[in-house]
Design an enzyme around this catalytic site. Structure first.
Site, PDB file in Angstrom:
ATOM      1  N   LEU A 160       0.654  -1.730  -0.186  1.00  0.00           N
ATOM      2  CA  LEU A 160       0.027  -0.016   0.365  1.00  0.00           C
ATOM      3  C   LEU A 160       0.315   1.661  -0.236  1.00  0.00           C
ATOM      4  O   LEU A 160       0.189   2.389  -0.125  1.00  0.00           O
ATOM      5  CB  LEU A 160      -1.245   0.282   1.403  1.00  0.00           C
ATOM      6  CG  LEU A 160      -2.334  -0.714   1.280  1.00  0.00           C
ATOM      7  CD1 LEU A 160      -2.704  -0.978   2.195  1.00  0.00           C
ATOM      8  CD2 LEU A 160      -2.602  -1.427  -0.219  1.00  0.00           C
ATOM      9  N   HIS A 161       2.373   1.383   0.007  1.00  0.00           N
ATOM     10  CA  HIS A 161       2.795   1.743   0.484  1.00  0.00           C
ATOM     11  C   HIS A 161       2.321   3.118   1.841  1.00  0.00           C
ATOM     12  O   HIS A 161       1.786   4.814   1.238  1.00  0.00           O
ATOM     13  CB  HIS A 161       2.939   3.447  -1.309  1.00  0.00           C
ATOM     14  CG  HIS A 161       4.008   2.855  -2.007  1.00  0.00           C
ATOM     15  ND1 HIS A 161       3.937   3.515  -2.908  1.00  0.00           N
ATOM     16  CD2 HIS A 161       4.677   2.009  -2.342  1.00  0.00           C
ATOM     17  CE1 HIS A 161       5.145   3.116  -4.136  1.00  0.00           C
ATOM     18  NE2 HIS A 161       5.395   2.265  -3.420  1.00  0.00           N
ATOM     19  N   ALA A 194      -2.539   6.120  -1.027  1.00  0.00           N
ATOM     20  CA  ALA A 194      -2.896   6.051  -2.331  1.00  0.00           C
ATOM     21  C   ALA A 194      -2.292   5.695  -3.732  1.00  0.00           C
ATOM     22  O   ALA A 194      -2.697   5.262  -4.326  1.00  0.00           O
ATOM     23  CB  ALA A 194      -3.063   7.027  -2.504  1.00  0.00           C
ATOM     24  N   HIS A 195      -1.808   4.281  -3.428  1.00  0.00           N
ATOM     25  CA  HIS A 195      -1.175   3.071  -3.864  1.00  0.00           C
ATOM     26  C   HIS A 195      -1.383   2.050  -3.711  1.00  0.00           C
ATOM     27  O   HIS A 195      -1.249   1.682  -2.782  1.00  0.00           O
ATOM     28  CB  HIS A 195       0.621   3.641  -4.486  1.00  0.00           C
ATOM     29  CG  HIS A 195       1.261   4.909  -4.791  1.00  0.00           C
ATOM     30  ND1 HIS A 195       2.197   5.137  -4.280  1.00  0.00           N
ATOM     31  CD2 HIS A 195       0.053   6.111  -5.688  1.00  0.00           C
ATOM     32  CE1 HIS A 195       2.756   6.975  -5.062  1.00  0.00           C
ATOM     33  NE2 HIS A 195       0.379   6.859  -5.399  1.00  0.00           N
ATOM     34  N   GLN A 196      -2.234   0.951  -4.343  1.00  0.00           N
ATOM     35  CA  GLN A 196      -1.660  -0.080  -4.026  1.00  0.00           C
ATOM     36  C   GLN A 196      -1.670  -0.894  -5.202  1.00  0.00           C
ATOM     37  O   GLN A 196      -1.689  -0.261  -6.253  1.00  0.00           O
ATOM     38  CB  GLN A 196      -3.463  -0.588  -3.710  1.00  0.00           C
ATOM     39  CG  GLN A 196      -4.063   0.140  -3.068  1.00  0.00           C
ATOM     40  CD  GLN A 196      -5.129   1.958  -3.655  1.00  0.00           C
ATOM     41  OE1 GLN A 196      -5.230   1.920  -4.613  1.00  0.00           O
ATOM     42  NE2 GLN A 196      -4.856   2.801  -2.801  1.00  0.00           N
TER      43      GLN A 196
END
Length: 752
Positions: free
Chosen positions: A511-512, A685-687
């Protein structure tokens, strides 16, 4: 046929779209539960005496607006009813049950005594008050105790749900004129330039291949699909609409958009299935609440099951590329080396992948120049310069003069180049069709007898349904190639619900994870100009390095409208929170992002889990401390973190020793359900990675060509197939990988 397109330019709703407007009903909540909820909302944002109003740093704003804000309460304006509607529509069922149980208990004297202790006891009959009858001052003290109590974590989670929704609605809702009564008090405005229709894009470039379910009926849909060159067969007995094409792609974001362009250019008839709606620059409003409702998964309210992570993902034509923050960073060399050598994936060590990155950057107009930076990026650059730290410009898929701070709500200037203005335009120019407002339910699989590859199943297409109440058809799309590009949160549930069982599906989710720090820069003492929401969202970056020069974390700047800001900022008291919101426009936030080694899973839609490992925690801690140093170096008068206790320090007049002691006190706390007195929650916001590539079915859900190990003809072409986290914004990585996979699909496509 061209369709009229209306978005929330003045706070309204796009014509024909599913209604998300508030019904102002209790949705099954009892009046007693609603009374408890209203009392909590009032404690969160209470009406305050004008005698407590700080007068400094607000002289440039209207005193009348500030007084109205100061005396307003979150229990007014039917706000609790709006909170309930979102809870009923979007909350996990167990969370909704827990919230209702707590609210019911607070409506009773015995329940209030159990949850609130002695603060509910009075000296007069009936001697024990329920929560709503406790004085506002005591209610605030009770909420403060809930936040710190180690063994009342369920109440802590309930409070977090209510707090996030309460302040989000308060600061993001708009009237028919697109205005919010609190904005002028806190120094926020959506500029006239952002509100006016775009001069860049008067046409809808995808119209020639667009079929929008919200404008269709049961009778018109087959006709519209046929007019776009698709073979359509109606099965009235089974109520199934069969649509035939060469390739069907589920999702129109970074992966799906690129794949659609490559395959359509090769001569294949491509159908892109997108559950979101289509908007262009002139449709966007830059209004936070309405835009989040229309453009984001679950309206931007998606969170992990345990409440630890707030998750942002796009849900519109263009997917994440339509609402991302423009950062366009190539896959780092050390990541490519890891994927090629450690994971054995030769694609990422090939010249073809490097060429794909060049082509992608050219197509979406990536530039590494920026002619003018906003307040937050000015602070990052100044702080790094004063501390002798390196800071770099961030490449963006927009021009060097792009100064829009609202691109997370869709770029109204038409400057940012998402897939809806680039790759999908290429696709429809070559005959591709985009069907919006329709959601894939499952892939159509059958036993694979005599297949070319040794896979048990064969994919024949996808079953979908429309969100429109005017369309009753079940839609069966039959294709020789099926591509899932629904993203790392939705591709795994789709594959699992279709009957696939590879153990890697849904696992390895990265997930960052993001934690934030903040610094206050009053106009009167800072030479930095502008407001926190103005200017390019990410234009500068600082890399936090280890002693051996490896990247531990990166420090960048986020987009935070007043709704998001208030939702994420820690609440310690009603007075403190309102004072903070008055400072909103000059509070700078930095985000610390890491390449997480810990991972999670998503096997069912909306149910996300994620865990950090100890290395992740240490890297986040190093990033937080460095971010705070940079804020102090830039001249912030006060800095802090988002830990639940409101951890902060005033910088003016504070000794270096005290500052160092403060920095040493920074640590990465657990989530709201942890038994820690001080806690936090993360953002993402990154998956990535939840259907990762692998050289065998034991190592991945798909092979190096993106094809499922279990089903011939089923490919994955989104962030879910990345082997690990990337460590930087993954847009270029996703698009480059999708380009390579689509080229391989094209080369092996069975042509008649």
């Amino acid at each position: 046929m061209k369709r009229e397109s209306h978005f929330l330019l003045r706070g309204g709703r796009r014509r024909g779209s599913p209604s998300r407007s508030c019904k102002f009903s209790s949705d099954g909540f009892s009046s007693a539960e609603m009374e408890s909820l209203g009392s909590i909302c009032e404690a969160l944002l209470p009406p305050l005496s004008l005698q407590s109003l700080p007068l400094n740093n607000t002289s440039h704003r209207s005193p009348d607006h500030i007084r109205v804000f100061w005396q307003s309460s979150a229990s007014h304006f039917s706000l609790p009813h709006q909170v309930v509607e979102i809870l009923v529509e979007r909350a996990l069922i167990e969370a909704l049950i827990l919230i209702r149980v707590i609210l019911w208990m607070l409506a009773t004297r015995l329940g209030t005594l159990l949850l609130c202790g002695s603060l509910c006891i009075t000296q007069t009959w009936p001697f024990i008050n329920n929560f709503s009858n406790i004085s506002l001052n005591k209610r605030e003290k009770i909420v403060q105790k809930w936040l710190k109590h180690r063994f009342l974590t369920p109440i802590r989670l309930v409070f977090l749900y209510i707090k996030v929704l309460c302040v989000w609605i308060f600061f993001s809702r708009v009237d028919e004129n697109g205005e919010n009564p609190a904005w002028k008090a806190i120094g926020y405005e959506v500029s006239a330039e952002e509100k006016n229709a775009s001069n860049f894009e008067k046409e809808r470039p995808l119209d020639k291949g667009m079929v929008e379910a919200i404008f269709e009926t049961n009778s018109s849909l087959p006709i519209s699909l046929s007019h776009n060159g698709l073979k359509v067969v109606k099965d009235d007995k089974l109520n199934v609409l069969r649509v035939k094409c060469d390739a069907v792609i589920v999702g129109s974001g970074c992966g799906g958009g690129v794949a659609a362009a490559v395959l359509a250019k090769s001569g294949l008839k491509v159908l892109v299935l997108e559950k979101g709606n289509y908007f262009t620059a002139m449709d966007y409003s830059s209004l936070e609440g309405p835009s989040m409702d229309e453009l984001y998964e679950s309206g931007g309210t998606l969170a992990s099951v345990d409440g630890n992570v707030a998750i942002l993902a796009g849900s519109t034509v263009g997917g994440g590329s339509a609402i991302n923050w423009s950062a366009s960073i190539r896959t780092p060399e050390y990541v490519l080396k890891e994927w090629a050598e450690h994971h054995g994936l030769s694609l990422f060590g090939s010249s073809g992948y490097l060429a794909a990155m060049d082509l992608v950057c050219e197509r979406i107009g990536v530039t590494d120049k920026c002619s003018m930076e906003g307040l937050q990026n000015q602070a990052l650059r100044k702080g790094c310069k004063n501390l002798g730290l390196q800071v770099d410009y961030v490449p963006r898929n927009s021009s060097e003069h792009h100064h829009c701070g609202f691109c997370n709500f869709g770029c109204r200037q038409g400057d940012k180049q998402g897939t809806q203005t680039t790759w999908l335009v290429d696709a429809v120019d070559h005959g591709a069709v985009i069907l919006t407002g329709c959601k894939a339910e499952r892939f159509v699989l059958q036993n694979n007898e005599g297949g070319k590859c040794k896979r048990k199943k064969k994919c024949l297409g996808v079953m979908a349904k429309s969100f429109s109440s005017n369309i009753k058809w079940r839609i069966q799309i039959e294709a020789k190639v099926t591509i899932s590009a629904a993203g790392a949160l939705l591709t795994p549930p789709l594959m699992i619900s279709s009957g696939l069982s590879n153990k890697n599906i849904g696992k390895n989710l990265h997930l960052h994870p993001v934690l934030m720090t903040w610094g206050y820069f009053p106009d009167s003492v800072s030479d930095l100009h502008g407001k926190c929401y103005e200017g390019g969202i990410i234009t500068s970056v600082h890399k936090v390095l280890s002693e051996d020069s490896k990247v531990r974390a990166i420090v960048e700047t986020p987009a935070l409208g007043p709704g998001a800001f208030s939702s994420l900022f820690p609440w310690v008291s009603g007075l403190d929170f309102k004072e903070t919101m008055l400072k909103y426009s000059r509070i700078v936030h930095f985000i610390t992002i890491i390449k997480d080694k810990g991972s999670g899973e998503v096997r069912k839609e909306g149910r996300v889990r994620h865990d950090l490992d100890e290395v992740d925690r240490e890297n986040l801690k190093a990033g937080l401390k460095q971010a705070l140093r940079i804020l102090i170096g830039a001249g912030a008068v006060e800095v802090g973190t988002h830990r639940s206790d409101g951890q902060r320090i005033k910088c003016n007049g504070t000794s270096e020793k005290d500052v160092e002691e403060f920095l040493e006190s920074v640590y990465v706390a657990g989530g709201p359900l942890s038994l820690e007195e001080k806690w936090t929650f993360y953002g993402s916001a990154h998956q990535m990675g939840s259907c990762r590539m692998g050289m065998s079915e034991k190592e991945g859900a798909v092979d190096e060509n993106g094809q499922s190990w279990e089903a011939e003809g089923l490919f994955v072409c989104d962030a879910s197939l990345l082997p690990t986290a990337v460590g930087v914004n993954p847009m270029i990585t996703i698009q480059s990988t999708a380009y390579c996979i689509a080229k391989r699909i094209m080369e092996s496509f069975p042509r008649e």
